[in-house]
Design a protein around this motif. Structure first.
Motif, mmCIF file in Angstrom:
data_model
loop_
_atom_site.group_PDB
_atom_site.id
_atom_site.type_symbol
_atom_site.label_atom_id
_atom_site.label_comp_id
_atom_site.label_asym_id
_atom_site.label_seq_id
_atom_site.Cartn_x
_atom_site.Cartn_y
_atom_site.Cartn_z
ATOM 1 N N THR A 198 0.833 -1.206 0.000
ATOM 2 C CA THR A 198 0.000 0.000 0.000
ATOM 3 C C THR A 198 0.864 1.251 0.000
ATOM 4 O O THR A 198 0.606 2.199 -0.747
ATOM 5 N N LEU A 199 1.908 1.244 0.816
ATOM 6 C CA LEU A 199 2.835 2.387 0.843
ATOM 7 C C LEU A 199 3.547 2.557 -0.495
ATOM 8 O O LEU A 199 3.762 3.691 -0.945
ATOM 9 N N SER A 200 3.914 1.457 -1.130
ATOM 10 C CA SER A 200 4.584 1.528 -2.435
ATOM 11 C C SER A 200 3.686 2.180 -3.484
ATOM 12 O O SER A 200 4.154 2.970 -4.300
ATOM 13 N N THR A 203 6.293 7.359 -10.883
ATOM 14 C CA THR A 203 6.153 7.168 -12.335
ATOM 15 C C THR A 203 5.029 6.170 -12.614
ATOM 16 O O THR A 203 4.604 5.434 -11.730
ATOM 17 N N ASN A 204 4.578 6.156 -13.857
ATOM 18 C CA ASN A 204 3.531 5.203 -14.249
ATOM 19 C C ASN A 204 3.987 3.764 -14.058
ATOM 20 O O ASN A 204 3.222 2.918 -13.608
ATOM 21 N N LYS A 205 5.236 3.468 -14.417
ATOM 22 C CA LYS A 205 5.751 2.109 -14.259
ATOM 23 C C LYS A 205 5.793 1.710 -12.788
ATOM 24 O O LYS A 205 5.397 0.597 -12.433
ATOM 25 N N ALA A 238 3.677 -1.459 -8.482
ATOM 26 C CA ALA A 238 3.201 -1.439 -7.097
ATOM 27 C C ALA A 238 1.758 -1.935 -6.998
ATOM 28 O O ALA A 238 1.405 -2.646 -6.048
ATOM 29 N N SER A 239 0.924 -1.614 -7.984
ATOM 30 C CA SER A 239 -0.473 -2.069 -7.936
ATOM 31 C C SER A 239 -0.564 -3.578 -8.137
ATOM 32 O O SER A 239 -1.418 -4.241 -7.532
#
Length: 133
Positions: free
Chosen positions: A100-102, A108-110, A115-116
């Motif tokens: 969640t923190l990440s 950036t989009n990447k 992270a998602s």
């Protein structure tokens, strides 16, 4: 009445069993499948596949893929699955907090995409531990 379910990766059969009910992680939400379900082919998201047999749920963490449902048969094709070996609630909860923190700290989009993906896997691990305990 029960239905047949098979979970396959490109290199092996993960499981081939019967089930009373199956819940798939669809792209737009969970898809519940019972015997006699209408024919359907659907994309799967990263998440938790649940197989119910004799009032007991078996969770399997999927890395996305496709599912074909045809009346009393469910075939799940995935690139990879995550083994549920010795998952501890405290450990997976900490992973969820870090993921969640990440997502929140991604610039950036990447970074947000990576992270998602990790967040979805962490959520699936927490759900799996809840089904196993």
């Amino acid at each position: 009445m029960s239905m047949n379910i098979r979970v396959l990766t490109p290199d092996r059969v993960i499981c081939s069993t019967t089930a009373d009910e199956v819940v798939l992680p669809g792209l737009t939400g969970q898809i519940g499948v019972l015997d006699g379900h209408a024919s359907l082919i659907t994309a799967l998201d990263i998440g938790l596949l649940r197989i119910k047999l004799n009032e007991k749920w078996t969770p399997i963490i999927l890395g996305g893929g496709l599912a074909e449902i045809d009346r009393n048969r469910v075939t799940v094709l995935v690139n990879d699955v995550e083994e549920l070996i010795s998952l501890e609630l405290s450990e997976v909860t900490k992973e969820l907090e870090n993921a969640t923190l990440s997502v929140e700290n991604a610039t950036t989009n990447k970074e947000r995409l990576d992270a998602s993906i990790e967040l979805k896997k962490a959520i699936a691990r927490v759900e799996a531990v809840n089904y196993l305990s």
